[in-house]
Design an enzyme around this catalytic site. Structure first.
Site, PDB file in Angstrom:
ATOM      1  N   HIS A 120      -1.020 -71.007  17.037  1.00  0.00           N
ATOM      2  CA  HIS A 120      -1.485 -71.819  18.159  1.00  0.00           C
ATOM      3  C   HIS A 120      -1.981 -70.965  19.329  1.00  0.00           C
ATOM      4  CE1 HIS A 120       1.637 -74.889  16.570  1.00  0.00           C
ATOM      5  NE2 HIS A 120       0.441 -75.265  16.168  1.00  0.00           N
ATOM      6  N   LYS A 121      -1.631 -69.684  19.332  1.00  0.00           N
ATOM      7  CA  LYS A 121      -1.808 -68.877  20.534  1.00  0.00           C
ATOM      8  C   LYS A 121      -3.188 -68.231  20.627  1.00  0.00           C
ATOM      9  CE  LYS A 121       3.102 -67.617  20.707  1.00  0.00           C
ATOM     10  NZ  LYS A 121       4.062 -66.494  20.638  1.00  0.00           N
ATOM     11  N   LEU A 122      -3.662 -68.106  21.865  1.00  0.00           N
ATOM     12  CA  LEU A 122      -4.844 -67.303  22.162  1.00  0.00           C
ATOM     13  C   LEU A 122      -4.464 -66.073  22.968  1.00  0.00           C
ATOM     14  CD1 LEU A 122      -7.521 -69.946  23.249  1.00  0.00           C
ATOM     15  CD2 LEU A 122      -7.189 -68.930  21.003  1.00  0.00           C
TER      16      LEU A 122
END
Length: 239
Positions: A120-122
């Protein structure tokens, strides 16, 4: 003739305002989570739809970005784009989650903020300058083999991928495999080390002189210009 009765038509501005207000006044079930959906690449219509959906689920979805936002939701944005956008707002990432829209849709599906997973992470790239997934891929045997094989002149990723599936991972295995190579690939394999070496500025200037004389004999007004790294005054560059 009996006149037809006119039906009252609601003012469109009033209707839109009412719809917005009804969504905005839904009880906030998760006060610790303040969301902002980044419109870039997501589009205004989709952003409006997802924002309304979130509010109906009890999430606080802000129309305008502010320092109170805890989660910035992106769709099809790179980490660099997200960082540049935050900087343009005069804000940093500190204390905020930069998340792919998949986290948002999964949270809508489950009716509460789901656990933030690596996928989910950027912010991985933003904080560390590297991505754990990218680094893991670069260390994989397949990636190493793909890098070596596509380094052969005339070999693309599709051909290299087929060779890897056939058990070829390096130059020697390719030479021993009996694979049929075209002329460009044969030359690329034979001169692999030479081709991978950077060309010096002196060598490039010498080549420019040879090409320049040949071109001048046909078109005296033509100009020959070195490009790539040499145009940036680098002392060497790759072909």
């Amino acid at each position: 003739m009996v006149p037809l009765k006119r039906r009252k038509v609601a003012n469109s501005g009033t209707l839109n305002a009412g719809t917005h207000n009804s969504a905005a006044t839904q009880p906030n079930k998760f006060p610790q989570v303040i969301l902002f959906l980044l419109e870039r690449k997501m589009g205004a219509s989709r952003r409006a739809f997802l924002s309304q959906l979130g509010r109906r689920k009890g999430f606080q979805v802000e129309e305008l970005f502010s320092k109170n936002v805890t989660h910035v939701i992106c769709e099809s944005n790179t980490a660099q784009e997200a960082r540049m956008w935050l900087e343009a707002q005069g804000a940093g990432q500190a204390g905020r989650h930069l998340l792919d829209v998949s986290w948002y849709t999964e949270s809508m599906r489950d009716g509460h903020p789901v656990e933030i997973l690596d996928r989910h992470k950027l912010q991985d790239i933003l904080e560390n300058g590297t991505s754990s997934e990218v680094e893991s891929t670069k260390e994989s045997e397949r990636f190493k083999a793909l890098k070596v094989l596509t380094g052969i002149f005339g070999v693309g990723s599709k051909t290299a991928d087929r060779w890897i599936r056939e058990g070829i991972h390096n130059l020697q295995q390719l030479r021993d495999s009996g694979q049929t190579l075209n002329r460009a690939q044969q030359a690329g394999l034979e001169h692999y080390d030479d081709i991978k070496q950077p060309v010096s500025l002196a060598e490039a200037e010498a080549i420019r002189g040879i090409v320049g004389r040949a071109v001048a004999s046909v078109s005296p007004e033509a100009q020959i210009v070195l490009t790539g790294g040499f145009r940036r005054s680098e002392i060497s560059s790759f072909i």
